[in-house]
Design an enzyme around this catalytic site. Sequence first.
Site, PDB file in Angstrom:
ATOM      1  CB  CYS A   1       7.531 -16.798  -4.787  1.00  0.00           C
ATOM      2  SG  CYS A   1       5.759 -17.074  -4.938  1.00  0.00           S
TER       3      CYS A   1
ATOM      4  NE  ARG B   1      11.479 -12.336  -3.097  1.00  0.00           N
ATOM      5  CZ  ARG B   1      11.737 -11.290  -3.873  1.00  0.00           C
ATOM      6  NH1 ARG B   1      12.539 -10.346  -3.459  1.00  0.00           N
ATOM      7  NH2 ARG B   1      11.196 -11.178  -5.064  1.00  0.00           N
TER       8      ARG B   1
ATOM      9  CD1 TRP C   1       2.428 -13.954   0.235  1.00  0.00           C
ATOM     10  CD2 TRP C   1       1.639 -13.640  -1.833  1.00  0.00           C
ATOM     11  NE1 TRP C   1       1.350 -13.099   0.317  1.00  0.00           N
ATOM     12  CE2 TRP C   1       0.850 -12.886  -0.940  1.00  0.00           C
ATOM     13  CE3 TRP C   1       1.339 -13.594  -3.195  1.00  0.00           C
ATOM     14  CZ2 TRP C   1      -0.226 -12.104  -1.355  1.00  0.00           C
ATOM     15  CZ3 TRP C   1       0.267 -12.823  -3.611  1.00  0.00           C
ATOM     16  CH2 TRP C   1      -0.491 -12.088  -2.700  1.00  0.00           C
TER      17      TRP C   1
ATOM     18  CG  ASN D   1       8.681 -13.941  -7.629  1.00  0.00           C
ATOM     19  OD1 ASN D   1       7.495 -13.823  -7.350  1.00  0.00           O
ATOM     20  ND2 ASN D   1       9.553 -12.970  -7.439  1.00  0.00           N
ATOM     21  N   GLY D   2       6.132 -14.932  -9.775  1.00  0.00           N
ATOM     22  CA  GLY D   2       5.405 -14.148 -10.760  1.00  0.00           C
ATOM     23  C   GLY D   2       4.071 -14.795 -11.096  1.00  0.00           C
TER      24      GLY D   2
ATOM     25  CD  GLU E   1       2.465   3.642   7.269  1.00  0.00           C
ATOM     26  OE1 GLU E   1       3.337   2.868   7.703  1.00  0.00           O
ATOM     27  OE2 GLU E   1       1.843   3.427   6.215  1.00  0.00           O
TER      28      GLU E   1
ATOM     29  CE  LYS F   1       4.103   0.179   8.804  1.00  0.00           C
ATOM     30  NZ  LYS F   1       3.380   0.179   7.518  1.00  0.00           N
TER      31      LYS F   1
ATOM     32  CD  GLU G   1       1.270  -3.429   7.095  1.00  0.00           C
ATOM     33  OE1 GLU G   1       1.223  -3.902   5.951  1.00  0.00           O
ATOM     34  OE2 GLU G   1       1.977  -2.447   7.387  1.00  0.00           O
TER      35      GLU G   1
ATOM     36  CG  HIS H   1     -18.396  15.402   5.894  1.00  0.00           C
ATOM     37  ND1 HIS H   1     -19.469  16.159   5.490  1.00  0.00           N
ATOM     38  CD2 HIS H   1     -17.431  16.265   6.274  1.00  0.00           C
ATOM     39  CE1 HIS H   1     -19.155  17.441   5.595  1.00  0.00           C
ATOM     40  NE2 HIS H   1     -17.929  17.537   6.072  1.00  0.00           N
TER      41      HIS H   1
ATOM     42  CE  LYS I   1       9.954  -4.798   3.777  1.00  0.00           C
ATOM     43  NZ  LYS I   1       9.363  -3.877   4.743  1.00  0.00           N
TER      44      LYS I   1
END
Length: 607
Positions: A2, A27, A75, A99-100, A479, A483, A486, A502, A602
């Site tokens: 947040c 955020r 968030w 925030n938290g 990676e 990308k 997401e 496998h 982020k």
Amino acid sequence: MCGIVGILGTHQVAPLMIEALKRLEYRGYDSSGIATLDDAGQLDRRRAMGKLVALSDLLVSEPARGRIGIGHTRWATHGAPSVRNAHPHRAGRVAVVHNGIIENYRELRAELEAEGVAFETETDTESVARLCDRELATGVSPLRAVRATLERLRGAFALAFLFEDEPDLMIVARKGSPLAVGFGHGEMYVGSDALALAPMTNQIAYLEEGDHAELTRTGARFYDASNTAVIRDIVLVPAENVFAEKGPYKHFMAKEVHEQPIVLADALARYLAPREAAVDLPSEVDFSDCDRIVMVACGTAHYACHVAKYWFESLARLPVEIEVASEFRYREPPVGPGALGIFVSQSGETADTLAALRYLKSQGGRSLAVINVETSTIARESDVALPILAGPEIGVASTKAFTCQLALLACLAVLAGRQRGTLDAVAEAARVGELRALPGLASTALGLEPAIAEIARDISHARDVLFLGRGAMYPLALEGALKLKEISYIHAEGYASGELKHGPIALVDEDVPVIVLAPSDALFDKTVSNMQEVLARGGRVLLMSDTEGVTGAGTGVWRDLTMPTAAPFITPILYAIPAQLLAYHTAVFKGTDVDQPRNLAKSVTVE
């Protein structure tokens, strides 16, 4: 997660807070809100669902007046996104943004409900507001009420409190989540980071762990966790470290992808000797007496560590362990004095990575931070902190920070080889020359964007995508898959090419694109053999390789992308660029929110 902003100003603060929250929307963007105190000392709130534009529209029809206020972009953690659960939360004379995560909120809520207090939301934050209001009702000062409240809280938090009938007071506190205080002329500010405050001030003081502060328009009084008055240094934050605009680009992600040649050149200029073919890092960075490296990170930074493992082990013959921060901190592994912990975090505030750092320090280990924000908590608490010099990265999907992390980690691996005697001057000069070629090669790779966009149009119709790579290209496959999923919401997985038979090969059919990252290096023939296994089963292969590789791979691939020829040492950095562009254009074709993908934020400052 947040975003928090607060202003004690001389003008109407609502418009200023909206602008500050825009800079923090990366955020969190499930909901947003502000609380102000009008000239009569009365609290007022405005809250809205969704992105910040909804709150802006609400303030046009229902203005919130006042020269002091707090704001929040959320968030969601506890409680679904809704106006009811949006911050600020109010209880009586108190308004709070947070925030938290308050870990013991259920216990606090049960205690207050037993006293007859009625709760209005599903959030953990409401318990903070109601605790503080209960303390105020006993007749104590706002500062004492906040202190009594903080003593009851367990978890991680950054908090800002506003009080009815207190038009020149704001109290802020932090434990685990960052908070910055800004100094102006007859005005004071608070924000989750300096980026939010950039248009208003470049004079910033950071709350240390456990601090709280009492703000008035004339300044700030800081107190540590024992309520003792302390002095926190005011630092000047350079404008280039905080200002971020899209310029001619539609999205921040596009801008940040295209900035990579410049920021890579800046990073390499810092860490390569200007007149010598050598790495030039601070003398405190010493691998000579190190018996192993423990690399700790989350998400994209974790994949950067996996690439670096190949470099450290091959160039310096130094064993490397890679740890997911959220697992490392609870597994409590043995860490002796011969171990060096390298902690990689773009924000420098990642909660799990910070906790892992503190654990390692408690065990007597040495620490080195690879960060993008030099004033961050991880930077301040590490023995040595090295900035990647990527500049502000606003898009949630990390791009330029990833490649700058890799560039710095490559320099560290070369230095380790020199210090440990496994790289002589000639070998070091060769690696340095390859690194110096990287910005130009990155620029060439960006020239492939039209071809990548054409491929992305087809990829956008897929439900599943596989990425394959060998050696240091295996982390790039991970990676690339991250990308894509997401920001486009297409399910994607990365695999080591040799692992295809496998299990993952069972997924291959004509509807599943398989993206093969295969520069013409020592492992190329092995990778092409795995690619042929895909083609034999009707799979559609997109081959990313250089001219020699594309020619040598033979026929049968669905599409190919010819990358500039580069030394194997730097190809993991270079090949990140087409993977980023492929994800970006796929998301654009799908119409998803590129910069602010659903459910993501982020900076992850909670567990």
